[in-house]
Design an enzyme around this catalytic site. Structure first.
Site, PDB file in Angstrom:
ATOM      1  N   GLU A 260      23.756  18.976  -7.870  1.00  0.00           N
ATOM      2  CA  GLU A 260      23.294  19.467  -6.570  1.00  0.00           C
ATOM      3  C   GLU A 260      23.884  18.699  -5.385  1.00  0.00           C
ATOM      4  OE1 GLU A 260      19.022  19.898  -6.584  1.00  0.00           O
ATOM      5  OE2 GLU A 260      19.018  20.627  -8.640  1.00  0.00           O
TER       6      GLU A 260
ATOM      7  N   TRP B 270       6.800  24.750   0.943  1.00  0.00           N
ATOM      8  CA  TRP B 270       7.518  23.680   1.626  1.00  0.00           C
ATOM      9  C   TRP B 270       8.258  24.162   2.870  1.00  0.00           C
ATOM     10  CZ3 TRP B 270       9.748  20.570  -3.133  1.00  0.00           C
ATOM     11  CH2 TRP B 270       8.658  20.033  -3.851  1.00  0.00           C
TER      12      TRP B 270
ATOM     13  N   HIS C  96      10.812   7.472  -8.739  1.00  0.00           N
ATOM     14  CA  HIS C  96      10.641   6.965  -7.380  1.00  0.00           C
ATOM     15  C   HIS C  96      10.525   5.449  -7.354  1.00  0.00           C
ATOM     16  CE1 HIS C  96      10.494  10.943  -5.773  1.00  0.00           C
ATOM     17  NE2 HIS C  96       9.492  11.279  -6.546  1.00  0.00           N
TER      18      HIS C  96
END
Length: 713
Positions: A438, A515, A648
């Site tokens: 991506e 979103w 994360h």
């Protein structure tokens, strides 16, 4: 903007739930052992520690039905709720020193307990109610001693279905706070919905003001006024704090005027419906927006101006703001009648939908056999969720291209090199199903929005998601349609580089809806079905190009669930139907994946099963696979990839850690249905972290294959 009482302390370096936990020293033992202090300890709890064994991060989940995240406090029952870091006091003193009328704001005590995870089996966080209340009482007394007149305690859990124990906790807690800190006034803030049966409870508490979200719960105002105790001020949230459309000021002022006719105006506060954290800061800098669309919008600064104007209208009468009301009315009407909004072809296609378009040709049991024959995957196949690191160089080259400093051809060649790098790394690591990484995408929603009709984009419309992770939601202003294929060329290039299967990567209709800033002039359901048709066209084109593994991410499906159980049925039905519409145009042999993360899946497991994806990947590492139990037994029969490491955090998990997590997963899910993958996409990580982490992940799968020694079929 003319706002008289300024909430302070409602912005966070990570998230405001972590702020409250940190203030009251709710630090788990594994982090205390690190001997860190201040901001280093704070971020260790949120992100873990690079190289720190046994310092797994706290769980993270969504803040109610928003795209804001919060760290879930861990409680063991030993916590004292000592006020060791009095940030609200520091912020109050700073603001007061600048001459402002400051109202310190923080998460309230009962909501803090409700949103925490209690680590003792069979016990409730309410076991700690007395200590928690004492900690907050200390906070209020210190604020009062420093000169604060008001404090804002947010109790959003009052919009949820609460059991009697938590309802009673509110009574106990606020009676004690009023008794121990009588000099300071408490504004109890609720938002994201009506209080319903909890309204009478809230109005009976020992508080001075109650904030109501009248954007999402207009119907509660009449009852609130009718049953209001004489001393209680009502804060009316009539300006939408979660969306970016202008307020219909005439309508809002009419509501305020009705309230003022039956209660003293001095007992009325005016405010946004919730914190303005959820909208961009200022519309003035958005010079590139279509002027027609721009005229329909209000960001944070403009919403404050709307609150101020409504206040003037109440205090001075309509004549004092007549010109502003008329200008606002013209903007509202211009949007309603604009030719930009409606597309007949889209509406006709939506009207022609039928149930056959929501169903795959064969059941999963039949599809899975055909897919295994076609893909020849091993037991415990390995893959990733989709994205790879968005490096500084990648962001820099994208910016140069947008500024015109790099030609489209040169930028495309750069992206192709990034994709090839991602493919070669995955081949070397020996992942089974690859992704293209991506590199061409700035954001998983914004990328698709830029290629769809009905979307507008800001230059500086950032909102915080958590920590330094900010997002720039697109604006859905009109009917949605696909102009042309959006991902096919990039997928074809990636697949041409390898003999291994490369997933086609798409964002699902519900997530794009959730979103984005969504139009409010039609049901969200209708907008989502329009999005689903656009994604359906893309899945069919990917398959026709030769793609045999397609992933449609829906991390926001749980996020969109209504907050009350009685309201969930209709949403679940149309959300699942939209996913199935987007995904059911492909053949049996094409394997359909989806991904979800950072949510409690227990209450939507039936909906997830109804989505009928061949493989679902889930965030599970932060919870140590606890979330996986929702899929045990007969609840879910399709394949599952529970995340085996937290993306994360800068930590590189060791192979043994991931083996241990997979062994836990195997207690719930048969090996033949188990996939191995990270928790989420890897765009926020660095290659130096990603490569060793994925290498260890593949090693974990290989080791377990040897131990299990069973056939995938």
């Amino acid at each position: 903007a003319g706002i008289e009482q300024l909430p302070a302390g409602d912005f966070s370096l990570y998230d405001h739930v972590l702020d409250a936990a940190f203030a009251f020293d709710l630090v788990p033992a594994r982090f205390r052992a690190l001997n860190l202090n201040g901001i280093d300890l704070y971020f260790a709890m949120a992100r873990g520690v690079a190289g720190g064994r046994g310092t797994e991060t706290l769980e993270m989940t969504k803040w109610f039905d928003t795209n804001y995240h919060y760290i879930v406090p861990e409680l063991t029952g030993e916590e004292e709720f000592s006020l060791t870091r009095n940030t609200p006091l520091e912020i109050y003193q700073e603001g007061a020193g600048l001459g402002f009328n400051v109202r310190p704001a923080m998460l309230g005590p009962v909501s803090l307990l409700y949103l925490s995870k209690f680590k003792r089996d069979g016990k409730s966080p309410l076991h700690l109610l007395e200590r928690c209340t004492a900690g907050y009482a200390t906070l209020l007394k210190r604020l009062s001693a420093a000169g604060a007149d008001w404090v804002q305690l947010d109790e959003p859990v009052l919009v949820l279905d609460l059991d009697e124990d938590f309802r009673n906790a509110f009574r106990i807690c606020y009676e004690r706070l009023a008794k121990e800190a009588p000099a300071i006034k408490i504004l109890l803030a609720t938002y994201f919905g009506p209080l319903r049966e909890n309204l009478a409870l809230a109005q009976s508490l020992s508080i001075n003001a109650l904030h109501l979200d009248l954007v999402r719960g207009r119907e509660q105002l009449d009852e609130a006024i009718r049953n209001r105790p004489d001393h209680l001020t009502l804060s009316l949230g009539l300006v939408d704090g979660r969306n970016i459309w202008k307020t219909d000021l005439k309508r809002a002022l009419g509501t305020i005027e009705e309230a003022a006719r039956v209660m003293p105006p001095e007992r009325i506060f005016l405010a946004p419906s919730c914190s303005l954290l959820h909208v961009p800061v200022d519309l003035k800098g958005e010079t590139a927006l279509n002027p027609e669309i721009r005229n329909w919008l209000a960001f944070g600064v403009q919403k404050l101006e709307e609150v101020s104007l409504l206040t003037r209208g109440l205090n001075e009468g309509r004549d004092a703001v007549r010109s502003e009301l008329e200008e606002n009315a013209r903007a509202i009407e211009a949007r309603r009648s604009s030719g930009l909004v409606s597309k007949e072809a889209v509406r006709r296609r939506l009207a022609e939908l039928n149930d056959s378009q929501l169903i795959r040709t064969s059941p999963h049991a039949v599809r899975s056999r055909r897919q295994r024959d076609a893909l020849s995957l091993p037991l415990l196949p390995t893959t990733t969720i989709g994205s790879f690191p968005q490096t500084e160089q990648l962001r820099r080259e994208r910016l140069r291209w947008k500024k015109g400093e790099l030609t489209a051809g040169d930028y495309e060649q750069f992206i192709r090199r990034e994709i090839e790098h991602a493919i070669r790394c995955q081949e070397e690591i020996a992942l089974d199903v690859l992704v293209h990484g991506e590199a061409e995408r700035n954001d998983m929603v914004e990328y698709f929005g830029e290629l769809l009709e009905g979307f507008a984009f800001t230059e500086n419309g950032w909102v915080q998601s958590y920590g330094s992770r900010c997002v720039k939601p697109p604006i859905i202003y009109g009917d949605v349609a696909r102009r042309a294929p959006m991902t096919v060329d990039w997928w074809q290039f990636a697949q041409s580089l390898t003999d291994r299967a490369v997933k086609g990567m798409l964002t699902g209709p519900v997530t794009i809806l959730q979103w984005s800033f969504v139009r409010d002039d039609q049901p969200r359901r209708d907008t989502c079905f329009q999005l689903a048709l656009a994604i359906r066209d893309e899945t069919v084109d990917l398959e026709n190009a030769g793609c045999r593994v397609i992933q449609i991410d829906e991390p926001a499906l749980r996020e969109g669930l209504p907050l009350r159980k009685d309201d969930t049925g209709k949403y679940v039905q149309w959300a699942v139907d939209c996913f199935r519409l987007a995904s059911s145009g492909i053949q049996d042999v094409t394997q359909l994946h989806t991904h979800m993360c950072y949510a409690n899946f227990n209450d939507i497991v039936d909906a997830i099963a109804a989505m009928d994806a061949d493989v679902i990947s889930l965030e599970s590492a932060r919870s140590q696979m606890e979330l996986l139990h929702a899929f045990a037994g007969d609840h879910y029969a399709n394949d599952i990839g529970p995340g085996v490491y937290e993306v994360h955090s800068p930590r590189v998990p060791e192979t043994e850690e991931m083996i241990a997590l997979l062994e836990r997963a195997l207690q719930v899910i048969p090996a033949q249905r188990l996939w191995v993958n990270p928790d989420c996409g890897l765009k926020t990580r660095r290659w130096e972290e990603v490569i060793p982490s994925l290498t260890n992940m593949v090693s974990a799968a290989v080791e377990l294959r040897k131990i299990l020694n069973v056939d995938r079929n």
